[in-house]
Design a protein around this motif. Sequence first.
Motif, PDB file in Angstrom:
ATOM      1  N   UNK A   1      33.135  46.910  32.560  1.00  0.00           N
ATOM      2  CA  UNK A   1      34.485  46.427  32.867  1.00  0.00           C
ATOM      3  C   UNK A   1      35.209  47.422  33.765  1.00  0.00           C
ATOM      4  N   UNK A   2      35.088  48.710  33.461  1.00  0.00           N
ATOM      5  CA  UNK A   2      35.752  49.727  34.283  1.00  0.00           C
ATOM      6  C   UNK A   2      35.120  49.822  35.664  1.00  0.00           C
ATOM      7  N   UNK A   3      33.797  49.746  35.727  1.00  0.00           N
ATOM      8  CA  UNK A   3      33.099  49.842  37.005  1.00  0.00           C
ATOM      9  C   UNK A   3      33.458  48.674  37.918  1.00  0.00           C
ATOM     10  N   UNK A   4      33.531  47.487  37.368  1.00  0.00           N
ATOM     11  CA  UNK A   4      33.877  46.319  38.191  1.00  0.00           C
ATOM     12  C   UNK A   4      35.290  46.429  38.747  1.00  0.00           C
ATOM     13  N   UNK A   5      36.200  46.986  37.953  1.00  0.00           N
ATOM     14  CA  UNK A   5      37.563  47.158  38.445  1.00  0.00           C
ATOM     15  C   UNK A   5      37.627  48.212  39.545  1.00  0.00           C
ATOM     16  N   UNK A   6      36.811  49.260  39.403  1.00  0.00           N
ATOM     17  CA  UNK A   6      36.834  50.356  40.377  1.00  0.00           C
ATOM     18  C   UNK A   6      36.027  50.055  41.633  1.00  0.00           C
TER      19      UNK A   6
END
Length: 490
Positions: A421-426
């Motif tokens: 989830x964090x990687x997709x946002x970044x």
Amino acid sequence: MSVFNDLLAFQRQTEALSSVAERLGWDQETVMPRGAVEQRAEEMAAMESVIHDRRTDPRLGEWLAAAEPQDEVGARIVDLIARDFSRASRVPARLASELAKTTSLAQGIWAEARANETPEDFLPTLDHVIMLKREEAAALADGGDPYDALLEEYEPDTTAAQIAQVFDIMRPRLVGLRDDVLGADFQPQPLTGHFPQKTQLRLARICATAFGYDWTRGRMDVAVHPFSSGRWQDSRITTRVVEPEPFNCLYSTIHEVGHSSYELGIDSDYAFTPLGRGVSMGVHESQSRLYENQMGRGRAFTGWLFNRMSDAFDGLNIADPEAFYGTVNRVTPGYIRTESDEVQYNLHIMMRFDLERDLITGRLDTDDLVEAWNARFLKDFGVAVDRPSNGVLQDVHWAVGLFGYFPTYALGNVYAGCLNAAMRAAVPDLDDALAEGDAAPGAEWLRENVHRHGSLIPARRLIEDATGGPIGPEPLLSYLEEKFARIYHL
């Protein structure tokens, strides 16, 4: 600083010897002659005896007491050496050596029993391994929970009770999703055909390269049970080939690249120190599962893979990339954990977690393991185990003494859900790159936020720092429910 430097110099040699011992294990599972099993067992026992002596050397206690690290890195090194010194000092040298020898022998006995479908040939050896692990657990627990003492080796500062609590949250939603998927009107088409080993391995190398595997510091071999081995400047991967099932080879390869990339991505300044390895097996599994599933089984990458496989095998029985995406992610009531779909994978782990806890605490006898496994599998998956290699003999972990290891697979999936989830946002353009067969943007984000730190930051804080939030199963469960609802038109 002189005491601290003496400590580092001594530890450097211990880390180097541990690396040599690990390479002996790699050799045994890949290219060692079958007739060398007993010799290798003696060699492994001798190496473990030397390493155990170093890990319990009285000078370590003196250096640890007097060392004055100058920064956070030095303080963490001292903490990790002290933890290893404390654990190793509780285990008698005789027991450490016997465990190394027995598990080396057990690995070969397990492989033969698996090939011959004869669990009775393996169970007496497994019973000996379990007796030794119970002794080790009792020594490490010092009156506490013996299973927690073994779990601490793989996932520090985590207890079986905490893991069971997470599993209790996950199980009903996973079972509900599985029931919905298997009962859906739409079912993706299976891949059929003959897929020669040579072509599979060539494609596996292409996939490993797409995910950034550094071939100058690694190699790929074939093993009965896929694994990765090594760190710093030498981290190797293995894969498995089943000619009618190419996904087994390709996704095992991507999975092991995730492990290896973690080790190869650690800050080179940490080599030959306790910081120069993955901080926990849960974090390690989060990397391999992210590579394999959230990136490797996503619509973008499978579209690229469809074209590569179509070319390599002169066409497939699947019509187009969208249908192929469904095929890659088919949910089926299979036996094998390593081949399991994302929906059911953690259910396999939950079963093993319960069984191995019972084995260590003595609630389950080794003689009753096959019956217990088969009954539990039928209850959890609704399918009767057809042969031992699809049941109790499928995993090597218990043969080599890895009790407490299995739950870290599921914990790794939980970490992976948070990281994804964090990687997709970044990295909002990640799928654009994956559609071109380039996982570099995701791999670089993981290297910066996870890999480079090695064991500098404790596992849970590492994931929290990388994701900017608390750790829990909700991101993983939401990802699975959304993904499979779309695939199965729920």
